[in-house]
Design a protein around this motif. Structure first.
Motif, mmCIF file in Angstrom:
data_model
loop_
_atom_site.group_PDB
_atom_site.id
_atom_site.type_symbol
_atom_site.label_atom_id
_atom_site.label_comp_id
_atom_site.label_asym_id
_atom_site.label_seq_id
_atom_site.Cartn_x
_atom_site.Cartn_y
_atom_site.Cartn_z
ATOM 1 N N GLN A 126 0.014 -1.788 2.932
ATOM 2 C CA GLN A 126 -0.945 -1.843 1.819
ATOM 3 C C GLN A 126 -2.266 -1.229 2.287
ATOM 4 O O GLN A 126 -3.230 -1.941 2.573
ATOM 5 N N PRO A 127 -2.328 0.108 2.418
ATOM 6 C CA PRO A 127 -3.568 0.724 2.916
ATOM 7 C C PRO A 127 -4.721 0.421 1.962
ATOM 8 O O PRO A 127 -4.572 0.555 0.752
ATOM 9 N N GLN A 128 -5.828 -0.020 2.519
ATOM 10 C CA GLN A 128 -6.942 -0.398 1.649
ATOM 11 C C GLN A 128 -7.930 0.758 1.482
ATOM 12 O O GLN A 128 -8.845 0.685 0.696
ATOM 13 N N GLY A 129 -7.744 1.813 2.251
ATOM 14 C CA GLY A 129 -8.610 2.990 2.070
ATOM 15 C C GLY A 129 -7.732 4.219 1.896
ATOM 16 O O GLY A 129 -6.519 4.107 1.779
ATOM 17 N N PHE A 175 -3.755 7.447 -0.825
ATOM 18 C CA PHE A 175 -2.303 7.509 -0.778
ATOM 19 C C PHE A 175 -1.689 7.492 -2.173
ATOM 20 O O PHE A 175 -2.195 6.819 -3.072
ATOM 21 N N ILE A 176 -0.601 8.238 -2.331
ATOM 22 C CA ILE A 176 0.281 8.011 -3.479
ATOM 23 C C ILE A 176 1.206 6.892 -3.033
ATOM 24 O O ILE A 176 1.969 7.054 -2.079
ATOM 25 N N LYS A 177 1.111 5.748 -3.687
ATOM 26 C CA LYS A 177 1.800 4.555 -3.174
ATOM 27 C C LYS A 177 3.117 4.340 -3.904
ATOM 28 O O LYS A 177 3.143 3.901 -5.038
ATOM 29 N N LEU A 178 4.199 4.677 -3.233
ATOM 30 C CA LEU A 178 5.523 4.483 -3.830
ATOM 31 C C LEU A 178 6.361 3.590 -2.915
ATOM 32 O O LEU A 178 7.562 3.761 -2.796
ATOM 33 N N ASN A 179 5.688 2.623 -2.264
ATOM 34 C CA ASN A 179 6.410 1.849 -1.242
ATOM 35 C C ASN A 179 6.610 0.374 -1.569
ATOM 36 O O ASN A 179 7.404 -0.286 -0.918
ATOM 37 N N THR A 180 5.886 -0.188 -2.552
ATOM 38 C CA THR A 180 6.084 -1.629 -2.797
ATOM 39 C C THR A 180 6.325 -1.934 -4.281
ATOM 40 O O THR A 180 6.042 -3.042 -4.750
ATOM 41 N N ASN A 181 6.859 -0.953 -4.989
ATOM 42 C CA ASN A 181 7.350 -1.166 -6.357
ATOM 43 C C ASN A 181 6.310 -1.700 -7.334
ATOM 44 O O ASN A 181 6.635 -2.444 -8.263
ATOM 45 N N GLU A 182 5.049 -1.316 -7.088
ATOM 46 C CA GLU A 182 4.030 -1.651 -8.083
ATOM 47 C C GLU A 182 4.204 -0.731 -9.287
ATOM 48 O O GLU A 182 4.795 0.349 -9.184
ATOM 49 N N ASN A 183 3.680 -1.158 -10.410
ATOM 50 C CA ASN A 183 3.697 -0.328 -11.609
ATOM 51 C C ASN A 183 2.543 0.677 -11.480
ATOM 52 O O ASN A 183 1.442 0.283 -11.099
#
Ligand SMILES: Cc1ncc(COP(=O)(O)O)c(C=O)c1O
Length: 350
Positions: A19-22, A25-33
């Motif tokens: 969960q990078p806080q800075g 990132f395009i975040k496709l790793n924890t299935n968030e919407n």
């Protein structure tokens, strides 16, 4: 000298996805919407904050239970709210499982189940899925020490689904409760909500993190028969859901139109994404969730994960003991998914 219980000393602890806080990132790793939640959610949080946070929240989140009961067609007494559905998995495990007892769940599946068993000092029986992602007969076998069975449906990391009739038969053959973890069920074609009334051993947990785009809020709920809920309430923290999350979750589940539209968008992207991954040469499991699990016959997957990460795209690389590895890629927006797929395509075909 150690001050801690043996069970705690022995266990590794659960490692959540990155969960990078800075950074960007395009975040496709924890299935968030990838989309913002219903606008009604933000209004509800503002209203709740304006009303003040001086008092403790409603311990049972009655407003949410009433709204959810209306939407789901069950009585409020059948619903228990939690600080994310992980909280409900913890409550159920603490309520049912003693040290030395047996817990069962499929493999590969959600890694937290093992952590919950280890916290209780319980033994786990991880039963491998069959090659077609159905459950083998051992999964239904009775055992005198079995106290709790977890079944994620859709499963993570695969997005595959066991049909409700099979799950009902499973519950009938088990000597203990069966928790059907439906964190992703809003993206699937089927769910087990109606089974709860048919067998008191069946409990269904749901999350607002994925299908309602509220992972940062922490809210989930469990549907079970009232005599089960009555016991579970004794185990939960008194105020496990805060006033802002209760208000927000109530507004979220009240806006079913938002859910329907968001689901349609996610499913369309998922189908396009699966097709393109196959064209690039990946083997993709048909998913009913908001992510896909893919493997590749020739390409090692960890370097692909590293390559994506060095280009600011995060996906989940998972290596399961006794199973193998794969990439689990969440369904993002179309541009996010395209950025990920373009990088994979360039790398795999070079
Ligand atoms: C199968 C499964 N169950 C439960 C959860 C937890 O969801 P929540 O955010 O509601 O705690 C997750 C989260 O990734 C999950 O994959």
């Amino acid at each position: 000298m150690s001050f801690f219980r043996d069970a705690i000393e022995r266990m590794d602890g659960y490692s959540p996805g990155e969960q990078p806080q800075g950074g960007k990132f395009i975040k496709l790793n924890t299935n968030e919407n990838p989309y913002p939640p219903s606008p009604a959610v933000i209004r509800a949080i503002e209203q709740a904050a304006a009303n003040g946070l001086v008092r403790y929240p409603d311990p049972l989140a009655t407003a949410f239970r009433m709204q959810a009961a209306d939407v789901l067609g069950v009585e409020p007494s059948w619903i228990l709210c939690g600080n994310g559905s992980d909280d409900l998995l913890t409550i159920v495990t603490r309520a049912l499982v003693e040290p030395g007892d047996l817990m069962r769940f499929p493999h590969p599946s959600y890694v937290l189940y093992r952590t919950l068993a280890e916290l209780q000092g319980a033994r786990c029986q991880q039963v491998s899925f069959q090659p077609d992602w159905s459950l083998p007969p051992e999964f239904s076998e009775a055992d005198d020490n079995l106290r709790l069975v977890f079944l994620p449906n859709p499963n993570s990391p695969t997005g595959t689904v066991i049909d409700p009739q099979t799950i009902l038969a499973l519950a009938e053959s088990l000597p203990c409760p069966l928790l059907v973890d439906e964190a992703y069920a809003d993206f699937a074609q089927v769910n087990c909500l109606e089974l709860v009334a048919q067998n008191e051993k069946i409990m269904v947990s749901r999350s607002l993190s994925k299908s309602y785009a509220l992972a940062g809020l922490r809210f989930g709920f469990l549907v079970a028969q009232p005599q089960m809920i009555e016991q579970l309430v004794k185990v939960k923290d008194s105020y496990n859901c805060d006033a802002l999350s209760i208000a927000a979750a109530t507004a979220a589940i009240g806006d079913q139109q938002w859910l329907v539209e968001n689901r349609r968008t996610i499913l369309a992207t998922r189908e396009r994404m699966s097709g393109r991954l196959e064209q690039i040469g990946f083997e993709v499991v048909a998913s009913q969730a908001n992510f896909v699990w893919c493997t590749h016959r020739e390409e090692p997957l960890q370097p692909l994960y590293e390559h994506l990460k060095s280009n600011q795209v995060l996906v989940r690389y998972i290596q399961y003991p006794d199973w193998g590895d794969g990439l689990r890629i969440s369904v993002g927006t179309d541009p996010q998914v395209d950025a990920c797929l373009d990088l994979l395509e360039a790398r795999v075909s070079s």
